[in-house]
Design a protein around this motif. Sequence first.
Motif, PDB file in Angstrom:
ATOM      1  N   LEU A   3      -5.968  -2.055  -3.199  1.00  0.00           N
ATOM      2  CA  LEU A   3      -5.684  -2.652  -1.893  1.00  0.00           C
ATOM      3  C   LEU A   3      -4.193  -2.957  -1.808  1.00  0.00           C
ATOM      4  O   LEU A   3      -3.666  -3.724  -2.608  1.00  0.00           O
ATOM      5  N   PHE A   4      -3.543  -2.335  -0.836  1.00  0.00           N
ATOM      6  CA  PHE A   4      -2.139  -2.618  -0.547  1.00  0.00           C
ATOM      7  C   PHE A   4      -2.136  -3.654   0.574  1.00  0.00           C
ATOM      8  O   PHE A   4      -2.686  -3.408   1.659  1.00  0.00           O
ATOM      9  N   TYR A   5      -1.489  -4.779   0.348  1.00  0.00           N
ATOM     10  CA  TYR A   5      -1.612  -5.894   1.290  1.00  0.00           C
ATOM     11  C   TYR A   5      -0.518  -6.917   1.040  1.00  0.00           C
ATOM     12  O   TYR A   5       0.277  -6.789   0.100  1.00  0.00           O
ATOM     13  N   LEU A  53      -3.990  -1.587   3.510  1.00  0.00           N
ATOM     14  CA  LEU A  53      -4.385  -0.192   3.278  1.00  0.00           C
ATOM     15  C   LEU A  53      -5.250  -0.157   2.033  1.00  0.00           C
ATOM     16  O   LEU A  53      -4.890  -0.733   1.009  1.00  0.00           O
ATOM     17  N   LEU A  54      -6.392   0.507   2.122  1.00  0.00           N
ATOM     18  CA  LEU A  54      -7.276   0.650   0.971  1.00  0.00           C
ATOM     19  C   LEU A  54      -7.231   2.084   0.463  1.00  0.00           C
ATOM     20  O   LEU A  54      -7.392   3.032   1.232  1.00  0.00           O
ATOM     21  N   LYS A  55      -6.998   2.220  -0.830  1.00  0.00           N
ATOM     22  CA  LYS A  55      -7.126   3.523  -1.491  1.00  0.00           C
ATOM     23  C   LYS A  55      -8.474   3.537  -2.176  1.00  0.00           C
ATOM     24  O   LYS A  55      -8.732   2.751  -3.094  1.00  0.00           O
ATOM     25  N   LEU A  61      -7.176   7.320   1.800  1.00  0.00           N
ATOM     26  CA  LEU A  61      -6.422   6.166   2.282  1.00  0.00           C
ATOM     27  C   LEU A  61      -7.033   5.674   3.583  1.00  0.00           C
ATOM     28  O   LEU A  61      -7.144   6.431   4.558  1.00  0.00           O
ATOM     29  N   LEU A  62      -7.431   4.407   3.603  1.00  0.00           N
ATOM     30  CA  LEU A  62      -8.042   3.817   4.794  1.00  0.00           C
ATOM     31  C   LEU A  62      -7.178   2.677   5.310  1.00  0.00           C
ATOM     32  O   LEU A  62      -7.062   1.638   4.660  1.00  0.00           O
ATOM     33  N   PRO A  63      -6.563   2.845   6.481  1.00  0.00           N
ATOM     34  CA  PRO A  63      -5.844   1.742   7.110  1.00  0.00           C
ATOM     35  C   PRO A  63      -6.791   0.952   8.027  1.00  0.00           C
ATOM     36  O   PRO A  63      -7.974   1.307   8.153  1.00  0.00           O
ATOM     37  N   GLU A  64      -6.271  -0.094   8.646  1.00  0.00           N
ATOM     38  CA  GLU A  64      -6.983  -0.903   9.641  1.00  0.00           C
ATOM     39  C   GLU A  64      -8.074  -1.762   8.988  1.00  0.00           C
ATOM     40  O   GLU A  64      -9.013  -1.255   8.368  1.00  0.00           O
TER      41      GLU A  64
END
Length: 215
Positions: A3-5, A53-55, A61-64
């Motif tokens: 999780l990129f946050y 962003l979830l990897k 890659l899933l944004p939102e």
Amino acid sequence: MELFYHPLSRYSQKVLIALYEKQANFYPRVIELSDPFSRNEFKQQYPLGKLPLLKTRTGDLLPESSIIIDYIDHEFATGTRLLPQDYSQRLQVRLYDRLIDNDLNNPLYLLEQMEAREEDNPIRVRQLEKEIMLLLDELNDKLQRHHWLCGDAFTMADCALIPCLIHARNRLKLYQLDPIDRYLNQANTRGAWIQVQEEIELTRIAVQAGFRPIP
């Protein structure tokens, strides 16, 4: 999963609540978009540069925030079910999730930006606060009838609402709205939100000390 946050981002907090509710394992990647090194390294993976962003485990890659929560609710059977199986209930959850993001979180962000720029525009401030209060009045009426926002069960709509209300509590005198005040008190005892709050506090301390996290 990765999780990129950023812990001070409400959309990131929304996803963190969901991940903790689902008891899902993930690798945290804190991104400081105001830091050029952190931002540029992140954009090499995701050029749009938006958080969270979830990897996924398969490398997608899933944004939102809402899409991420939909994914993890589908992928993990553990913990809290965040999107009801019943269609009409699920539609309500999705509806209020979007209303909160668009008509509560985004206007709050605009107010924050005006304050950060020291922009003197009282008419615009009152307009934004009025728009926010229209939705809060509706949510207050809904919480008069329900334990959580969309019924007796905790859902994605609550993941979206809690960070916003915590921020708006003092500015908009939410203690005058009894159902919302009750809701906030019970939210503050929720394990997932307690975990998120701990991370928020640690990040604020680090920011005050001048530390900038990197990926």
